[in-house]
Design an enzyme around this catalytic site. Sequence first.
Site, PDB file in Angstrom:
ATOM      1  N   THR A 193       0.829  -1.216   0.000  1.00 32.92           N
ATOM      2  CA  THR A 193       0.000   0.000   0.000  1.00 32.92           C
ATOM      3  C   THR A 193       0.859   1.259   0.000  1.00 32.92           C
ATOM      4  O   THR A 193       0.721   2.132  -0.867  1.00 32.92           O
ATOM      5  CB  THR A 193      -0.911  -0.001   1.261  1.00 32.92           C
ATOM      6  N   LYS A 222       6.270   1.785  12.405  1.00 32.48           N
ATOM      7  CA  LYS A 222       6.093   2.129  13.826  1.00 32.48           C
ATOM      8  C   LYS A 222       6.438   0.959  14.741  1.00 32.48           C
ATOM      9  O   LYS A 222       6.986   1.151  15.826  1.00 32.48           O
ATOM     10  CB  LYS A 222       4.659   2.584  14.093  1.00 32.48           C
ATOM     11  N   GLU A 226       9.067   9.975   9.712  1.00 31.70           N
ATOM     12  CA  GLU A 226       7.891  10.834   9.903  1.00 31.70           C
ATOM     13  C   GLU A 226       6.575  10.057   9.786  1.00 31.70           C
ATOM     14  O   GLU A 226       5.621  10.280  10.532  1.00 31.70           O
ATOM     15  CB  GLU A 226       7.917  11.967   8.864  1.00 31.70           C
ATOM     16  N   VAL A 286       4.291   7.815  12.730  1.00 32.82           N
ATOM     17  CA  VAL A 286       3.257   8.303  13.661  1.00 32.82           C
ATOM     18  C   VAL A 286       2.355   9.275  12.918  1.00 32.82           C
ATOM     19  O   VAL A 286       2.822  10.262  12.349  1.00 32.82           O
ATOM     20  CB  VAL A 286       3.878   9.047  14.863  1.00 32.82           C
ATOM     21  N   ILE A 290       0.279  13.322   8.910  1.00 30.16           N
ATOM     22  CA  ILE A 290       0.354  14.533   9.755  1.00 30.16           C
ATOM     23  C   ILE A 290       1.811  14.798  10.127  1.00 30.16           C
ATOM     24  O   ILE A 290       2.484  13.892  10.617  1.00 30.16           O
ATOM     25  CB  ILE A 290      -0.441  14.362  11.076  1.00 30.16           C
ATOM     26  N   GLU A 328      -8.534  -4.638   9.965  1.00 27.83           N
ATOM     27  CA  GLU A 328      -8.001  -5.932   9.533  1.00 27.83           C
ATOM     28  C   GLU A 328      -8.971  -7.038   9.963  1.00 27.83           C
ATOM     29  O   GLU A 328      -9.745  -6.846  10.903  1.00 27.83           O
ATOM     30  CB  GLU A 328      -6.659  -6.197  10.241  1.00 27.83           C
ATOM     31  N   LYS A 361       2.819   4.128  18.647  1.00 24.53           N
ATOM     32  CA  LYS A 361       3.030   5.512  18.201  1.00 24.53           C
ATOM     33  C   LYS A 361       3.357   6.438  19.381  1.00 24.53           C
ATOM     34  O   LYS A 361       4.236   7.289  19.274  1.00 24.53           O
ATOM     35  CB  LYS A 361       1.793   5.997  17.451  1.00 24.53           C
ATOM     36  N   GLY A 386      -3.397   5.600   5.182  1.00 27.54           N
ATOM     37  CA  GLY A 386      -3.790   5.646   3.768  1.00 27.54           C
ATOM     38  C   GLY A 386      -2.567   5.845   2.883  1.00 27.54           C
ATOM     39  O   GLY A 386      -1.573   6.446   3.317  1.00 27.54           O
TER      40      GLY A 386
HETATM   41  N1  NAP Z   1      -1.112   1.411   5.516  1.00 27.00           N
HETATM   42  C1  NAP Z   1      -1.045   2.584   6.140  1.00 27.00           C
HETATM   43  O1  NAP Z   1      -1.957   3.413   6.083  1.00 27.00           O
HETATM   44  C2  NAP Z   1       0.189   2.923   6.923  1.00 27.00           C
HETATM   45  C3  NAP Z   1       0.266   4.163   7.602  1.00 27.00           C
HETATM   46  C4  NAP Z   1       1.416   4.515   8.293  1.00 27.00           C
HETATM   47  C5  NAP Z   1       2.478   3.617   8.339  1.00 27.00           C
HETATM   48  N2  NAP Z   1       2.377   2.403   7.701  1.00 27.00           N
HETATM   49  C6  NAP Z   1       3.526   1.497   7.766  1.00 27.00           C
HETATM   50  O2  NAP Z   1       4.053   1.347   6.457  1.00 27.00           O
HETATM   51  C7  NAP Z   1       4.637   0.051   6.335  1.00 27.00           C
HETATM   52  C8  NAP Z   1       4.050  -0.649   5.116  1.00 27.00           C
HETATM   53  O3  NAP Z   1       2.651  -0.789   5.329  1.00 27.00           O
HETATM   54  P1  NAP Z   1       1.664  -1.189   4.136  1.00 27.00           P
HETATM   55  O4  NAP Z   1       0.303  -0.802   4.601  1.00 27.00           O
HETATM   56  O5  NAP Z   1       2.171  -0.681   2.860  1.00 27.00           O
HETATM   57  O6  NAP Z   1       1.783  -2.771   4.195  1.00 27.00           O
HETATM   58  P2  NAP Z   1       1.481  -3.785   2.983  1.00 27.00           P
HETATM   59  O7  NAP Z   1       0.442  -3.241   2.097  1.00 27.00           O
HETATM   60  O8  NAP Z   1       1.284  -5.113   3.608  1.00 27.00           O
HETATM   61  O9  NAP Z   1       2.850  -3.773   2.174  1.00 27.00           O
HETATM   62  C9  NAP Z   1       4.024  -4.412   2.612  1.00 27.00           C
HETATM   63  C10 NAP Z   1       4.703  -4.945   1.382  1.00 27.00           C
HETATM   64  O10 NAP Z   1       5.972  -5.446   1.759  1.00 27.00           O
HETATM   65  C11 NAP Z   1       6.147  -6.700   1.139  1.00 27.00           C
HETATM   66  N3  NAP Z   1       7.033  -7.515   1.960  1.00 27.00           N
HETATM   67  C12 NAP Z   1       6.809  -7.989   3.202  1.00 27.00           C
HETATM   68  N4  NAP Z   1       7.872  -8.691   3.625  1.00 27.00           N
HETATM   69  C13 NAP Z   1       8.767  -8.657   2.619  1.00 27.00           C
HETATM   70  C14 NAP Z   1      10.056  -9.209   2.439  1.00 27.00           C
HETATM   71  N5  NAP Z   1      10.642  -9.940   3.400  1.00 27.00           N
HETATM   72  N6  NAP Z   1      10.698  -8.995   1.275  1.00 27.00           N
HETATM   73  C15 NAP Z   1      10.105  -8.278   0.299  1.00 27.00           C
HETATM   74  N7  NAP Z   1       8.887  -7.713   0.393  1.00 27.00           N
HETATM   75  C16 NAP Z   1       8.237  -7.914   1.558  1.00 27.00           C
HETATM   76  C17 NAP Z   1       4.776  -7.313   1.020  1.00 27.00           C
HETATM   77  O11 NAP Z   1       4.801  -8.249  -0.037  1.00 27.00           O
HETATM   78  P3  NAP Z   1       3.509  -9.107  -0.489  1.00 27.00           P
HETATM   79  O12 NAP Z   1       2.779  -8.170  -1.403  1.00 27.00           O
HETATM   80  O13 NAP Z   1       4.099 -10.271  -1.178  1.00 27.00           O
HETATM   81  O14 NAP Z   1       2.778  -9.432   0.771  1.00 27.00           O
HETATM   82  C18 NAP Z   1       3.914  -6.094   0.719  1.00 27.00           C
HETATM   83  O15 NAP Z   1       3.811  -5.846  -0.654  1.00 27.00           O
HETATM   84  C19 NAP Z   1       4.376  -0.657   7.657  1.00 27.00           C
HETATM   85  O16 NAP Z   1       5.490  -0.534   8.483  1.00 27.00           O
HETATM   86  C20 NAP Z   1       3.192   0.106   8.235  1.00 27.00           C
HETATM   87  O17 NAP Z   1       3.148   0.045   9.645  1.00 27.00           O
HETATM   88  C21 NAP Z   1       1.275   2.049   6.996  1.00 27.00           C
END
Ligand code: NAP
Length: 427
Positions: free
Chosen positions: A11, A103, A127, A130, A134, A188, A203, A300
């Site tokens: 994402t 985080k 940044e 958390v 923002i 989830e 956070k 997002g």
């Molecule tokens: N989503 C939000 O709104 C949001 C907001 C703030 C912070 N974050 C942080 O941003 C980070 C990413 O979140 P996300 O929502 O983007 O998660 P996500 O949609 O699950 O994306 C994570 C990606 O990393 C890949 N991945 C996982 N382990 C891997 C590995 N060992 N080698 C290569 N690729 C790997 C996954 O591959 P697959 O596609 O094969 O599963 C997936 O495509 C997290 O730390 C989260 O806490 C997210």
Amino acid sequence: MIKIGILGCGTIGGGVIRLLESKGVEIQQKMDNQIEIKKVLARTPDKARAIGVPEEKITQDPDDIINDPEIQIVVELIGGIDTAKDFISRAIKAGKNVVTANKDLIARHGNELYKLANEKNIDLYYEASVGGGIPIIMPMRRTLAGNSILSMIGILNGTTNYMLTRMSKEGMSYDAVLKEAQDLGFAEQDPTSDVDGLDAGRKITILAKLAFNADVSDLDVRCEGIRGVRQRDIVLAKDLGYTIKLLAVAKDKEEGIELGVYPSFIPERHPLAAVSDAYNALYVTGDAVGDVMLYGLGAGAMPTASSVVGDIMQIARHIKAESTGIGNDLRVFDKQVLPAEKTVYSYYVCMTVDDKPNVLSAIAKGFGDHNVSIQSVVQKHTTDNWAELVLITHDVEKKDIDAALKTIGELPEVGRVDNVLRVMNDL
Ligand SMILES: NC(=O)c1ccc[n+]([C@@H]2O[C@H](COP(=O)([O-])OP(=O)(O)OC[C@H]3O[C@@H](n4cnc5c(N)ncnc54)[C@H](OP(=O)(O)O)[C@@H]3O)[C@@H](O)[C@H]2O)c1
């Protein structure tokens, strides 16, 4: 030109790639420098292809990024703790600057990684970890640095704030709103991390490290989530002039640092009470600045990508000025975390009691015997021989309210204690 490598194409990884592609020219004009994505690590390459990443830039080997001498910034967006820590540590040791939105990792191992970054004189920016989009970390790190930060109270989890808003505005039950949030993709399938307050706990840990220079981890946070919040509590809170919010709390007190996540009553007039739906906010009190509130979308793809790209651009400027590592001077002071039983709050207590004379005096004695004084009592609803009693206590230590509730729960006049929540009157 600054070349970067992105680890993870989910994402946020996808959002960052799209933002950098769509804003490439504007970024170049603003910075008088170009940012080029050299490689993208994608465990599922089709996800990278779907957003137009050229085949030659996609890799499934993290070392293609970590060991590439041309790549100066590694952007970690895979999430989780162990693998991400390994990738980031290796990238730092290889002299790369790092941006992460992780985080979980920063809350657990932040101080260790900051130390490593200091040793290598590189930037480690986070940044987006958390409050998503923002700006929170940079204001805390820089703009508010001249303050002693006294407290930070945050609505830091969009899923639970959405759920509590729907419960309040639409009169929905917890179970119905959770199902709706899951169907809409806001929650989830396993909602534990959100509804049990763990995400907000991570956070507030990151913020406490930063604001109080404290060596704390997410394991130090007392997390109470929203599973126990009933529709009835929301109605009663409204009657009494309050809103229920899941608040992440960090306070720097003489006796120690208080860290907690609690579903709480807050007065309807407080600015945090107006933070609805999936929005997040942080209410910071500093000794010089007074009260400041930071507000916006806490998650997002694009809001979070906005923060990640801002970090990349800042590091790119430092690379050009040969000044990386300058902002990393994080000192850690020896501060204790206040044990939960010593925290002091006012409490809302809702209980079902015998609808008979002298019940109130027995309950008041039960509280009084444990140093709990009552601020207000309302008898709400009566059915058959039962009455619903709602009371708000004055400020008490947690150990005293726990002891009082144990005594009261054993009184023959008390059918059950329905719920107990903190009341934040002096935010
Ligand atoms: N989503 C939000 O709104 C949001 C907001 C703030 C912070 N974050 C942080 O941003 C980070 C990413 O979140 P996300 O929502 O983007 O998660 P996500 O949609 O699950 O994306 C994570 C990606 O990393 C890949 N991945 C996982 N382990 C891997 C590995 N060992 N080698 C290569 N690729 C790997 C996954 O591959 P697959 O596609 O094969 O599963 C997936 O495509 C997290 O730390 C989260 O806490 C997210």
